[in-house]
Scaffold this motif. Structure first.
Motif, PDB file in Angstrom:
ATOM      1  N   ILE A  59       0.835  -1.202   0.000  1.00  0.00           N
ATOM      2  CA  ILE A  59       0.000   0.000   0.000  1.00  0.00           C
ATOM      3  C   ILE A  59       0.867   1.248   0.000  1.00  0.00           C
ATOM      4  N   LEU A  60       1.942   1.227   0.776  1.00  0.00           N
ATOM      5  CA  LEU A  60       2.848   2.370   0.858  1.00  0.00           C
ATOM      6  C   LEU A  60       4.077   2.118   0.004  1.00  0.00           C
ATOM      7  N   SER A  61       4.563   3.143  -0.661  1.00  0.00           N
ATOM      8  CA  SER A  61       5.833   3.024  -1.360  1.00  0.00           C
ATOM      9  C   SER A  61       6.954   2.951  -0.335  1.00  0.00           C
ATOM     10  N   LEU A  62       8.123   2.483  -0.779  1.00  0.00           N
ATOM     11  CA  LEU A  62       9.271   2.431   0.118  1.00  0.00           C
ATOM     12  C   LEU A  62       9.615   3.818   0.619  1.00  0.00           C
ATOM     13  N   ALA A  63       9.551   4.814  -0.245  1.00  0.00           N
ATOM     14  CA  ALA A  63       9.860   6.182   0.173  1.00  0.00           C
ATOM     15  C   ALA A  63       8.872   6.680   1.224  1.00  0.00           C
ATOM     16  N   ASP A  64       7.567   6.401   1.018  1.00  0.00           N
ATOM     17  CA  ASP A  64       6.559   6.816   2.004  1.00  0.00           C
ATOM     18  C   ASP A  64       6.779   6.110   3.337  1.00  0.00           C
ATOM     19  N   ALA A  65       7.065   4.801   3.283  1.00  0.00           N
ATOM     20  CA  ALA A  65       7.289   4.042   4.512  1.00  0.00           C
ATOM     21  C   ALA A  65       8.503   4.569   5.261  1.00  0.00           C
ATOM     22  N   ARG A  66       9.576   4.844   4.523  1.00  0.00           N
ATOM     23  CA  ARG A  66      10.789   5.354   5.160  1.00  0.00           C
ATOM     24  C   ARG A  66      10.535   6.710   5.814  1.00  0.00           C
ATOM     25  N   ARG A  67       9.800   7.592   5.100  1.00  0.00           N
ATOM     26  CA  ARG A  67       9.497   8.911   5.658  1.00  0.00           C
ATOM     27  C   ARG A  67       8.648   8.797   6.914  1.00  0.00           C
ATOM     28  N   HIS A  68       7.645   7.908   6.884  1.00  0.00           N
ATOM     29  CA  HIS A  68       6.773   7.783   8.051  1.00  0.00           C
ATOM     30  C   HIS A  68       7.534   7.251   9.269  1.00  0.00           C
ATOM     31  N   LEU A  69       8.520   6.409   9.040  1.00  0.00           N
ATOM     32  CA  LEU A  69       9.322   5.864  10.138  1.00  0.00           C
ATOM     33  C   LEU A  69      10.479   6.785  10.516  1.00  0.00           C
ATOM     34  N   ASN A  70      10.554   7.938   9.861  1.00  0.00           N
ATOM     35  CA  ASN A  70      11.613   8.918  10.132  1.00  0.00           C
ATOM     36  C   ASN A  70      13.004   8.329   9.927  1.00  0.00           C
ATOM     37  N   SER A 118      18.570   7.089   6.601  1.00  0.00           N
ATOM     38  CA  SER A 118      19.454   6.136   5.945  1.00  0.00           C
ATOM     39  C   SER A 118      18.636   5.085   5.189  1.00  0.00           C
ATOM     40  N   THR A 119      19.257   4.488   4.190  1.00  0.00           N
ATOM     41  CA  THR A 119      18.620   3.414   3.417  1.00  0.00           C
ATOM     42  C   THR A 119      19.113   2.034   3.856  1.00  0.00           C
ATOM     43  N   LYS A 120      19.908   1.965   4.920  1.00  0.00           N
ATOM     44  CA  LYS A 120      20.507   0.685   5.309  1.00  0.00           C
ATOM     45  C   LYS A 120      19.477  -0.330   5.775  1.00  0.00           C
ATOM     46  N   ASP A 121      18.301   0.130   6.232  1.00  0.00           N
ATOM     47  CA  ASP A 121      17.262  -0.794   6.698  1.00  0.00           C
ATOM     48  C   ASP A 121      16.180  -1.033   5.646  1.00  0.00           C
ATOM     49  N   ASP A 122      16.436  -0.675   4.393  1.00  0.00           N
ATOM     50  CA  ASP A 122      15.392  -0.740   3.369  1.00  0.00           C
ATOM     51  C   ASP A 122      14.816  -2.141   3.192  1.00  0.00           C
ATOM     52  N   ASP A 123      15.654  -3.168   3.224  1.00  0.00           N
ATOM     53  CA  ASP A 123      15.139  -4.527   3.040  1.00  0.00           C
ATOM     54  C   ASP A 123      14.139  -4.880   4.130  1.00  0.00           C
ATOM     55  N   GLU A 124      14.452  -4.494   5.366  1.00  0.00           N
ATOM     56  CA  GLU A 124      13.539  -4.798   6.473  1.00  0.00           C
ATOM     57  C   GLU A 124      12.283  -3.941   6.389  1.00  0.00           C
ATOM     58  N   VAL A 125      12.433  -2.684   5.992  1.00  0.00           N
ATOM     59  CA  VAL A 125      11.259  -1.817   5.828  1.00  0.00           C
ATOM     60  C   VAL A 125      10.318  -2.401   4.778  1.00  0.00           C
ATOM     61  N   ARG A 126      10.879  -2.885   3.664  1.00  0.00           N
ATOM     62  CA  ARG A 126      10.049  -3.478   2.622  1.00  0.00           C
ATOM     63  C   ARG A 126       9.327  -4.715   3.136  1.00  0.00           C
ATOM     64  N   PHE A 127      10.015  -5.525   3.944  1.00  0.00           N
ATOM     65  CA  PHE A 127       9.390  -6.726   4.502  1.00  0.00           C
ATOM     66  C   PHE A 127       8.178  -6.351   5.354  1.00  0.00           C
ATOM     67  N   TRP A 128       8.365  -5.419   6.285  1.00  0.00           N
ATOM     68  CA  TRP A 128       7.259  -5.044   7.163  1.00  0.00           C
ATOM     69  C   TRP A 128       6.185  -4.251   6.426  1.00  0.00           C
ATOM     70  N   ASN A 129       6.571  -3.552   5.378  1.00  0.00           N
ATOM     71  CA  ASN A 129       5.586  -2.846   4.559  1.00  0.00           C
ATOM     72  C   ASN A 129       4.667  -3.836   3.854  1.00  0.00           C
TER      73      ASN A 129
END
Length: 273
Positions: A93-104, A107-118
């Motif tokens: 539902i959320l793009s990776l950029a939106d998810a990253r912004r919402h989680l404040n 860095s992009t180092k946690d992107d894989d985990e953010v995508r998983f939980w997204n």
């Protein structure tokens, strides 16, 4: 974390002698078994800097669970592992950029985990609302002279095929069919009946995702993110947005109360999958 379809997976394994020390093997083979049951054996290389450590590169071609089996001889050793490959366009539902912004997250180092939980957040939302991200579904129905068939996932965007599972059975032209997108009721335009064991392929989801759904997704994402990181501040201190008063069948404590309230206007009727 799941790999993207088409990405290269670096497979690693260690050959150890019976006493547990790393050892160069006489032979080393790694077998990757794909979700469809086929198997491949990519070339294996021993690391140049450490004896007994091996790697192989495999380019993914199919989404789903893959098993990995390492076998060495001289000395005899074996090792088994798994990895997952996600669809080319996984629902989120959320793009990776939106998810990253919402989680404040800067860095992009946690992107894989953010995508998983997204992706997990999307599944939690769709537990209540039905499909949000448009995609194709296939299901079978056994009917005998029925005026209509009710598809399991709504809202339905379009029916793309209605075919008989049985050899010689009736196949229906989708141009002669109509579907109520909200209820999933499929029927013939000429008023005729539907019969047989039918395989129905259709697209379901929303072409416009309303703000209450995206807001609910943001709250669920942050809740799941915080529960995995107690050392980084833990859950919001009793805040209403992240309070969960009771477990939810099928989801446990994954969805906070405020998210439930936001999703309520689009919640599936009781008994609807």
């Amino acid at each position: 974390m799941p790999f993207d379809l088409g990405a290269t997976v670096r497979l690693t394994g260690e050959c150890r002698s019976p006493d547990g020390t790393l050892a160069t093997a006489a032979t080393a083979v790694v077998t990757v078994t794909l979700p469809d049951g086929t198997a491949v054996t990519p070339p294996v290389t021993e690391d140049s800097d450490t004896a007994g450590k091996y790697h192989a590169d495999y380019v993914t071609t199919e989404p789903g669970r893959h098993s990995v089996r390492w076998v060495w001889t001289g000395p005899a050793a074996a090792y088994t592992d798994v990895f997952d490959v996600q669809e080319a366009a996984p629902p989120a539902i959320l793009s990776l950029a939106d998810a990253r912004r919402h989680l404040n997250l800067v860095s992009t180092k946690d992107d894989d985990e953010v995508r998983f939980w997204n992706n997990a957040t999307t599944r939690a939302v769709e537990y209540y609302t039905g499909p949000v991200i448009p995609r194709s579904f296939t299901e079978q129905h056994q009917v005998r002279g029925a005026a209509s068939i009710v598809l399991l996932r709504t809202p339905v965007l379009a029916v793309t095929a209605v075919e008989s599972v049985l050899t010689g059975g009736v196949t229906y032209d989708v141009d002669g069919l109509d579907v109520d997108g909200d209820t999933g009721e499929l029927f013939r335009l000429n008023g005729g009946r539907l019969s047989g064991r039918l395989r129905i392929t259709y697209r379901a989801g929303r072409t416009v995702i309303t703000e209450n759904i995206t807001a609910g997704a943001r709250i669920i994402l942050e809740h799941l993110w915080r529960t995995q990181r107690p050392a980084r501040g833990g859950l919001a201190g009793g805040g209403e947005d992240y309070s969960v008063t009771e477990p939810i069948p099928g989801l446990g404590y994954a969805v906070p109360n405020r998210a439930l309230q936001l999703l309520e206007p689009d919640r599936l009727p009781p008994g609807v999958a």
